[in-house]
Design an enzyme around this catalytic site. Sequence first.
Site: not given
Length: 227
Positions: A33-36
């Site tokens: 995933g990513n931190w958005s």
Amino acid sequence: APVPEESLSLAGRTVLISAGGTREELDPVRFLGNWSTGRQGYAFARAAVARGAVVTLVAANTELPDPAGAKVVRVVSARDMDAAMLAEAPGADVIVMTAAVADFRPVVRAEAKIKKDGALPPPIELTENPDILAGLSRRRAERGPAGQVIVGFAAETDPSLDAARSKLARKGCDLLVLNRVGDGEGFGAADNEWVVLAADGGATPVPRRSKDALAEVVLSLAAARLS
Ligand code: CTP
Ligand code: CA
């Protein structure tokens, strides 16, 4: 082109927004995933509702309260988001892709939790996700003369606009909201941090602003392009 000062109305218009960051599952308990956070997309949703639009927000893995007056469709992966955006797109006057979409996903999602067994772990094999924004632009072109404004986002370290210009062309969208990131080398004042590039060649610099204010500027640029 100058930034339109007034809040151009979106009354009776339909606005479709993606927000958040997609998650690509490895097994039932793990993902890439990513931190958005989704905050920029939620700011667009609030701003579009305030201008009278019918708003659909496709939200990936956000933890923010639903914006009042918007329909919220929740998704997890890039492929989920692709399906949701393509389903909603035909009726949309404006589409804004703020989401951080994973470029790649694991080829295999294990049915059971992956266990360690003393040996080195196997490498994670990845495959490419669909380019949602490019697909939306392609579908629009297939439907014939537009009447739909499509907006993408990009963060680039290239201090010139070249990388963003070619991304805009590759994606086939009308506006690309560029965040010039990096350590400041060659970027000049923080005033140049945001630039909205238009497919017709325009470039609108946007001084450092809140997510709400950026949404207002971009919605005005998009609304001005609706006939
Ligand atoms: N985007 C998308 N689908 C993808 C990847 C990106 O719709 N699979 C959208 C993003 O939501 C954003 C725009 O495309 O609006 C630009 O994303 P970016 O990651 O900068 O572009 P990429 O084509 O993935 O290029 P890069 O190799 O620079 O990551
Ligand atoms: Ca990417």
